[in-house]
Scaffold this active site. Sequence first.
Site, mmCIF file in Angstrom:
data_model
loop_
_atom_site.group_PDB
_atom_site.id
_atom_site.type_symbol
_atom_site.label_atom_id
_atom_site.label_comp_id
_atom_site.label_asym_id
_atom_site.label_seq_id
_atom_site.Cartn_x
_atom_site.Cartn_y
_atom_site.Cartn_z
ATOM 1 N N VAL A 69 10.968 -5.463 -49.436
ATOM 2 C CA VAL A 69 10.901 -5.350 -50.896
ATOM 3 C C VAL A 69 12.218 -4.836 -51.482
ATOM 4 C CG1 VAL A 69 9.698 -4.207 -52.818
ATOM 5 C CG2 VAL A 69 8.400 -5.025 -50.843
ATOM 6 N N LYS A 94 1.336 0.954 -52.725
ATOM 7 C CA LYS A 94 -0.097 1.019 -53.091
ATOM 8 C C LYS A 94 -0.808 2.218 -52.488
ATOM 9 C CE LYS A 94 0.642 -2.688 -50.779
ATOM 10 N NZ LYS A 94 0.712 -3.949 -50.103
ATOM 11 N N VAL A 140 -0.325 -4.017 -56.872
ATOM 12 C CA VAL A 140 -1.568 -4.808 -56.843
ATOM 13 C C VAL A 140 -1.205 -6.280 -56.970
ATOM 14 C CG1 VAL A 140 -3.831 -5.191 -57.886
ATOM 15 C CG2 VAL A 140 -2.783 -2.926 -58.011
ATOM 16 N N ILE A 187 1.482 -11.362 -59.339
ATOM 17 C CA ILE A 187 0.412 -11.664 -60.308
ATOM 18 C C ILE A 187 0.364 -10.531 -61.342
ATOM 19 C CG2 ILE A 187 -2.062 -12.038 -60.631
ATOM 20 C CD1 ILE A 187 -2.225 -13.035 -57.758
ATOM 21 N N GLY A 204 4.637 -13.950 -39.661
ATOM 22 C CA GLY A 204 5.132 -12.791 -40.407
ATOM 23 C C GLY A 204 4.178 -12.350 -41.510
ATOM 24 N N GLU A 260 1.201 -7.452 -39.854
ATOM 25 C CA GLU A 260 2.001 -6.440 -39.151
ATOM 26 C C GLU A 260 1.614 -6.440 -37.669
ATOM 27 O OE1 GLU A 260 3.980 -4.053 -40.805
ATOM 28 O OE2 GLU A 260 3.578 -5.022 -42.722
ATOM 29 N N ASP A 284 -6.029 -2.165 -47.258
ATOM 30 C CA ASP A 284 -5.017 -2.599 -48.228
ATOM 31 C C ASP A 284 -5.704 -3.011 -49.551
ATOM 32 O OD1 ASP A 284 -2.136 -3.676 -48.672
ATOM 33 O OD2 ASP A 284 -3.411 -5.398 -49.123
ATOM 34 N N LYS A 288 -5.738 -1.179 -53.473
ATOM 35 C CA LYS A 288 -5.404 -1.920 -54.699
ATOM 36 C C LYS A 288 -6.530 -1.829 -55.730
ATOM 37 C CE LYS A 288 -2.407 -5.088 -52.191
ATOM 38 N NZ LYS A 288 -2.360 -6.336 -51.418
ATOM 39 N N GLY A 333 5.473 -10.715 -50.377
ATOM 40 C CA GLY A 333 6.751 -11.395 -50.153
ATOM 41 C C GLY A 333 7.853 -10.732 -50.957
#
Length: 403
Positions: free
Chosen positions: A16, A106, A133, A137, A188, A191, A202, A206, A303
């Site tokens: 990121v 998050k 989140v 989007i 990828g 993890e 996860d 969120k 991504g």
Amino acid sequence: MSVETLHVALIGFGTVGKGIYESIEEQREQLESLLGKTISIDAILIKDGDINREVDNNVLLTTNVEDLLSLPQLDVVFEAIIGVEPARTYLAKFIEKGCHIVSANKELLAHKGKELRSLATKYKVGLRYEAAVAASIPILSTLREGLKSNQIQEISGILNGTSNFILSELQQKELSFEQALNEAKEKGYAEADPTNDIKGWDAFYKILILSDLVYGEQPEWDRIIRKGIDEVTSADIKKAESIGFRIKHIASLKPSADGPVISVEPVAVTSSHPFFHVAGVNNALQVTGNLAGSITLNGPGAGAYPTASAMIEDLLSLYRNSSESVFYSPSKENGAEVPDWLLLGEISEVMSIELLPLSENGAYYASGNRSDIETYLEQNPFLKLYPLKGLIKEHDRSNLALV
Ligand SMILES: NC(=O)c1ccc[n+]([C@@H]2O[C@H](COP(=O)([O-])OP(=O)(O)OC[C@H]3O[C@@H](n4cnc5c(N)ncnc54)[C@H](OP(=O)(O)O)[C@@H]3O)[C@@H](O)[C@H]2O)c1
């Protein structure tokens, strides 16, 4: 006339962090024109000082957070590291120093969002976290800016791309769960330790962030149903597919008289439901407002560039003074709708609830409260239960029978 400079720093330079750095360079002209300021990336905090990083010579690369804290001017900090600490401690220090924060973390926000928000309010700085989140989007800004006159009646979402990828592979190919998981790792998408994704953590983080934002509170964590996709078998997926349903991993948030209600679990969706065709690593969210009706957003939920996109939009929103406030729904009424269920497997004991056989190989529809249905399942351990979303034909409902 001299143009003002916006001084920024990055915490984290992984997928990121690098995505933010490269996106700012790529879109520099457009961003500076929108901001009316030049952007200077002054410093990047990393953990491992021995790795060679491709950054401009003017950027201070450091493993010491004090180097960032002692910069003479710092306006915005982008945070993209993993977990609650040391991120919480670092962000608190930058907020106290008067810096705006844009975070993608998050886990941090699900645990400490409330604390950081009140600190940001106290020090009159912005705290933004759209990327936390569903990456690109724009769900948080849709809720903050686009649905303010509504009461939010439900939010549901496919919020974990890895889980959705694995479920899509199981649906499309003859694979075992392990094979599909290995494929996700090779591509990828997962993890080395995929626990957070496949156990539902996860998506849980969120939906908690959304609960904070929409209703200003979270349910007690031990009252939340959290199940991962590791509870779904490929046999269940094939059986659901044979009757025209798909199993999706869905996080849901609804208001109730006792506060927000959350569930994170595998759900069967009918072909009429907007999540039916959401495949691969994509995420999707459906928001139902009392005036707007149901709105669906669909796109990349992870991504480097989709996540950077959300964080840079956050930066822009900080400088156009868009709404900071938490969106509280004035009504906590929940429609008294009775939920639908898909039951897969063998019936060993006569059921005293009405079931509609959907096929000849052990797939049934039922309608009723979760606790009632679960009670019946205790006598039928070879049946598996999936919440069901989407339209069930009225004709089918009228054929309900006791099996
Ligand atoms: N990847 C995505 O698509 C995505 C999408 C949405 C949100 N997020 C969130 O974004 C955050 C970052 O994810 P990522 O995929 O970029 O992770 P990543 O590739 O593993 O990168 C993590 C970065 O954080 C740095 N770091 C770790 N601990 C640190 C510390 N104590 N001090 C300073 N730097 C530290 C690492 O430094 P070194 O390089 O020196 O090891 C690395 O650069 C996570 O919270 C994640 O949940 C990720």
